[in-house]
Design a protein around this motif. Structure first.
Motif, short mmCIF file in Angstrom:
data_model
loop_
_atom_site.label_atom_id
_atom_site.label_comp_id
_atom_site.label_asym_id
_atom_site.label_seq_id
_atom_site.Cartn_x
_atom_site.Cartn_y
_atom_site.Cartn_z
N THR A 5 0.83 -1.21 0.00
CA THR A 5 0.00 0.00 0.00
C THR A 5 0.87 1.26 0.00
N GLY A 6 1.91 1.25 0.83
CA GLY A 6 2.82 2.39 0.86
C GLY A 6 3.51 2.60 -0.48
N LEU A 7 3.90 1.51 -1.14
CA LEU A 7 4.57 1.62 -2.43
C LEU A 7 3.63 2.20 -3.48
N LEU A 8 2.37 1.75 -3.51
CA LEU A 8 1.41 2.28 -4.48
C LEU A 8 1.10 3.76 -4.21
N LEU A 9 1.01 4.14 -2.93
CA LEU A 9 0.80 5.55 -2.60
C LEU A 9 1.99 6.39 -3.03
N LEU A 10 3.20 5.85 -2.84
CA LEU A 10 4.39 6.57 -3.30
C LEU A 10 4.37 6.71 -4.82
N GLY A 11 3.95 5.65 -5.52
CA GLY A 11 3.81 5.76 -6.97
C GLY A 11 2.83 6.84 -7.37
N PRO A 25 7.84 1.53 10.57
CA PRO A 25 8.20 2.38 9.43
C PRO A 25 7.25 2.23 8.26
N HIS A 26 6.69 1.03 8.06
CA HIS A 26 5.77 0.85 6.93
C HIS A 26 4.49 1.65 7.14
N TRP A 27 3.97 1.66 8.38
CA TRP A 27 2.77 2.44 8.64
C TRP A 27 3.05 3.94 8.52
N ILE A 28 4.21 4.38 8.97
CA ILE A 28 4.57 5.79 8.83
C ILE A 28 4.63 6.16 7.35
N ALA A 29 5.21 5.27 6.54
CA ALA A 29 5.27 5.53 5.10
C ALA A 29 3.88 5.65 4.50
N VAL A 30 2.96 4.80 4.95
CA VAL A 30 1.59 4.87 4.44
C VAL A 30 0.97 6.23 4.78
N TYR A 31 1.15 6.69 6.02
CA TYR A 31 0.59 7.97 6.41
C TYR A 31 1.21 9.12 5.62
N VAL A 32 2.54 9.11 5.51
CA VAL A 32 3.23 10.20 4.82
C VAL A 32 2.87 10.21 3.34
#
Length: 497
Positions: free
Chosen positions: A421-427, A467-474
């Protein structure tokens, strides 16, 4: 009676009579200047989807608000545009031939650029044994900090340098573009190597040397990409890539690793120098003159005078937002790689090929929407649908590449739902940032990406848990901000002109 004043019925003799204005006969009346302007701009006004299109045309013709008030009796260009929009009936004539679409581009070329962006990653695979040593801070492998710092400096500098070179190419001054690359690429390489040395000191001399080579490669590759030499760059990277693939399954001597790395680097630098050498310098050998992509100046393109160059020269500050966007987006990609595995960085890098093609598809679709929409609301619906389809297609491509890389990459940790999920949001952040950049709103994209990178840095320094949840939020916050910015910008028809 002589001397008497005629009074209307009911008026007293003490009332001062008003003097009636002289009116001309209708046949003598002057034509309305707004009607004259509407007749002159009839075809453009009739095909306009929104009054803002007409206002943009008026401003491009050099009409100031003072001139508009004096000539047409309205407040400004927007008021005059609304008057013209109301007076001319909507007509959308079909073109005589196929409609011109400057945003058509082949998918293969974009995919090739994505592969070219990803192949240098094999250089780290090939050079990993040369960087062996004690782990650094945060449990990172030896030499990671100088490599990352040099890479960030290189991405920042070369993004700004590429914008400046493209600006010169847009002005039709290819020699100036080559000169900016000839001067800027070595400066960026020195800066990247200097930062890596400052970070590592004398503790990791091999890592500093590797970082210096990385900086030189980034500058030379920028030259080739700006000048449209993707295929040549791909050819120079293939031997090194083949060696890295072999090294992943068999033992390769360190000398062979070093030869492959230096050979690819020297080949890239040599090709870059051929591209940016000044006019009149040719390489002669065995009866042939090698003059790659440097056509002689035609008679219809006389050299520009010094005053013309100073007037048309792009400002250095105009490239700063593009450099900041390179810093922010590069940092986000690095954090994605460090927080999970190299699969995220590989998938994101490869996805830049489909991302570029889908940006062109969106521009093409918005141009079609302008031609086919009859009202601003209809154009907004068409644009929103095109945006949704392109963004969905990019996320699907990123997801496919991630799953494919995970299945092919040996000893890779499994991708869980949170990290994916974090990777797709970063994309989504990267693609909408590139979209904003393509429409001239690069400062907004750079601000959002740099803010997200700063939040990630703060989380890393404070050893925040999850860190993965923080990445999702950011990434989720940054993606939301940029989607709102995209909606606000691209709902205006004038943004697509």
């Amino acid at each position: 009676m002589t001397g008497s004043i005629w009074l209307p019925p009911g008026a007293s003799s003490d009332t001062v009579p008003g003097v009636p204005k002289q009116r001309r006969s209708p046949s003598w009346a002057e034509p309305d200047p707004i009607d004259e302007l509407a007749a002159r701009l009839d075809e453009f006004v009739a095909a306009a989807v929104h009054p803002d299109e007409i206002a943009a045309l008026l401003e491009s013709d050099g009409m100031s608000d003072d001139q508009i008030r004096e000539r047409y009796g309205v407040k400004n260009s927007f008021a005059l545009a609304e008057e013209l929009y109301d007076r001319v009936a909507r007509r959308f004539p079909e073109p005589d031939g196929p409609a011109h679409d400057p945003w058509q581009i082949g998918l293969l070329g974009c995919l090739l650029r994505g592969v070219v962006f990803a192949l240098p990653g094999f250089g780290y695979v090939l050079g990993a044994p040369l960087l062996a040593g004690h782990p650094e801070s945060f449990g990172l492998p030896a030499g990671t900090l100088p490599l990352l710092s040099g890479a960030l400096v290189g991405w920042t500098w070369n993004q700004g340098l590429a914008h400046r070179a493209y600006s010169w190419l847009g002005l039709g001054d290819r020699p100036a573009a080559r000169h900016s690359l000839l001067v800027g690429a070595p400066l960026g390489a020195l800066l990247g190597a200097g930062v890596a040395l400052a970070v590592a000191g004398t503790a990791h001399p091999t890592a500093v040397t590797f970082a210096a080579g990385q900086s030189i490669y980034l500058g030379a590759a920028t030259v080739l990409l700006v000048m449209g030499r993707e295929r040549a760059l791909l050819a120079t990277l293939l031997p090194m890539t083949a060696g890295a693939v072999v090294a992943m399954v068999h033992s390769v001597p360190d000398a062979a690793r070093l030869i492959l790395l230096l050979g690819s680097l020297l080949a890239v630098v040599a090709l870059a120098l051929l591209e940016v050498r000044p006019d009149g310098i040719a390489l002669k050998g065995r009866g042939a003159v090698f003059n790659l992509r440097l056509p002689p100046r035609g008679r219809d393109q006389p050299p520009r005078t010094r005053s013309q160059k100073s007037t048309m020269s792009p400002r250095l500050t105009s490239s700063l937002p593009f450099a900041l966007f390179g810093l922010g987006s590069g940092a986000l990609v690095l954090y994605a790689a460090l927080s999970g595995s190299a699969v995220a960085a590989v998938a994101l890098t490869l996805s830049m090929g489909p991302a570029e093609w889908l940006l062109y598809r969106f521009r093409s679709g918005s141009l079609t929407g302008i031609r086919n929409s009859r009202t601003p609301k209809a154009f907004w619906r068409t644009t929103a649908l095109t945006l949704t389809l392109c963004l969905t297609a990019y996320l699907a491509a990123l997801l496919t590449l991630t799953l494919l890389a995970t299945s092919l990459w040996p000893h890779t940790p499994g991708v869980n739902a949170v990290s994916l999920t974090g990777l797709l949001l970063l994309g989504m952040v990267l693609w909408t940032g590139l979209l904003l950049q393509s429409f001239g709103a690069v400062l907004a994209a750079a601000t959002t990406c740099c803010a997200a990178a700063a939040a990630q840095t703060l989380a890393l320094l404070t050893h925040a848990a999850g860190p993965h949840w923080i990445a999702v939020y950011v990434y989720g916050t940054a993606a939301t901000v940029q989607v709102v910015l995209v909606g606000a910008l691209l709902s205006r028809v004038t943004a697509h002109r």
